[in-house]
Design an enzyme around this catalytic site. Structure first.
Site, short mmCIF file in Angstrom:
data_model
loop_
_atom_site.label_atom_id
_atom_site.label_comp_id
_atom_site.label_asym_id
_atom_site.label_seq_id
_atom_site.Cartn_x
_atom_site.Cartn_y
_atom_site.Cartn_z
N ASP A 1 0.84 -1.20 0.00
CA ASP A 1 0.00 0.00 0.00
C ASP A 1 0.88 1.26 0.00
O ASP A 1 2.05 1.21 0.41
CB ASP A 1 -0.88 0.04 1.25
CG ASP A 1 -1.92 -1.07 1.24
OD1 ASP A 1 -2.19 -1.63 0.18
OD2 ASP A 1 -2.45 -1.37 2.34
N1 URA Z 1 -1.45 -5.65 4.15
C1 URA Z 1 -1.87 -4.38 4.12
O1 URA Z 1 -2.89 -4.04 4.72
N2 URA Z 1 -1.16 -3.49 3.41
C2 URA Z 1 0.00 -3.83 2.73
O2 URA Z 1 0.62 -2.97 2.13
C3 URA Z 1 0.41 -5.16 2.81
C4 URA Z 1 -0.33 -6.06 3.51
#
Ligand code: URA
Length: 230
Positions: A102
Site C-alpha cells: 500500500d
Molecule cells: N497488508 C496491508 O494491509 N497493506 C499492505 O501494504 C500489505 C499487507
C-alpha cells in the site's frame, strides 16, 4: 503478442520453422510446452525455444527495494511517484513488481523483468510467508494471535484468511506472518478488532529478507542465492 509472431520476430524463424518448432514441442511459455501459435503472450511471460529464453539478448534482472511511504507500488500513476522512479536503471518499462505494498506501507519490494520468477514469488499456491512488522493505535491483545491462527472472515470476499502467526513484540507492536496477500490484508485483520494499523513494514518474503543496509528508497540487485531461493 501472438506466440507464433514472437517466435518469428525474436527467434528469427521462418513461418514454417515456427510451425515445426511448435509442433515438435520445442517451445515453452512460463515453463509449459505450448503448441498453439495463436496463444497470446504478455511481455512478462517467459518464452523458451529449445530450453533457452527468447529474450536472450536481455539478461534477467532482479532487485530488492526498500519502499518508502508515499510511493505507489505501480509502474505508472497519475498522482504519486512510483517505486520505479526510485530505480536508476535502463529500460525500466521492462520491469514489473513481484507483489505490491500500500501507498504508506514500507519495506521489501521485489522488482524484476522475469515473469516466471515473479509468478513463483507471488502465486497464492506457493504459500510463501510474508512477514510484516505492525504498529497499532491500541494495545495488541493475546487473543488476536488465536483469532489470526484460526483465520479472520472477510465478508466482502466471503472467505476466511489462511492461518497466520502473530508475535507480540511490545504493547502496540507485533510481527505478523501471512501466507497469502489479500487486499489490505493486515489492516483488515487488525480492523477486525477495531485496532488501526499506524505503521506497516514488510521485512521478508519467503527466503528473501530486506537488507538492513538499505535505507528507505534505496535498492540493490539480488544475489544469485536470493534469486535461486524461489
Ligand atoms: N497488508 C496491508 O494491509 N497493506 C499492505 O501494504 C500489505 C499487507
Amino acid at each position: 503478442m501472438r506466440l507464433d509472431r514472437l517466435l518469428g520476430h525474436r527467434g528469427a524463424l521462418s513461418r514454417r520453422d515456427v510451425r515445426l518448432a511448435l509442433a515438435s514441442g520445442r517451445v515453452s511459455v512460463d515453463g509449459m510446452v505450448q503448441v498453439d501459435g495463436l496463444l497470446a503472450v504478455s511481455p512478462f511471460q517467459r518464452v523458451d525455444l529449445d530450453g533457452k529464453p527468447l529474450q536472450a539478448g536481455k539478461p534477467a534482472r532482479y532487485f530488492m527495494l526498500h519502499k518508502p511511504a508515499g510511493w505507489v507500488s505501480a509502474t505508472c500513476h497519475p498522482e504519486h511517484p512510483t517505486v520505479l522512479d526510485l530505480l536508476d536503471e535502463p529500460d525500466k518499462d521492462e520491469l514489473h513488481l513481484a507483489g505490491r505494498l500500500d501507498l504508506n506501507t514500507t519495506g521489501l519490494l521485489l522488482i524484476t523483468n522475469d515473469g516466471l520468477w515473479s509468478r513463483r514469488a507471488t502465486l497464492p499456491g506457493s504459500r510463501l510467508p510474508k512477514v510484516y512488522r505492525v504498529h497499532t493505535e491500541q494495545p495488541i491483545q493475546p487473543r488476536y494471535a488465536e483469532a489470526f491462527a484460526q483465520g479472520i472472515h472477510f465478508a466482502y470476499e466471503g472467505l476466511t484468511t489462511l492461518p497466520a502467526t502473530l508475535e507480540i513484540l511490545a504493547p502496540r507492536e507485533a510481527r505478523l506472518s501471512l501466507h497469502e496477500g489479500r487486499y489490505h490484508q493486515v489492516k483488515r485483520m487488525f480492523g477486525h478488532f477495531q485496532n488501526k494499523v499506524l505503521d506497516l513494514h514488510r521485512e521478508r518474503i519467503g527466503p528473501i529478507v530486506l537488507d538492513l543496509q538499505l535505507p528507505p528508497g534505496a535498492y540493490r540487485s539480488l544475489t544469485q542465492a536470493e534469486i535461486d531461493a524461489f
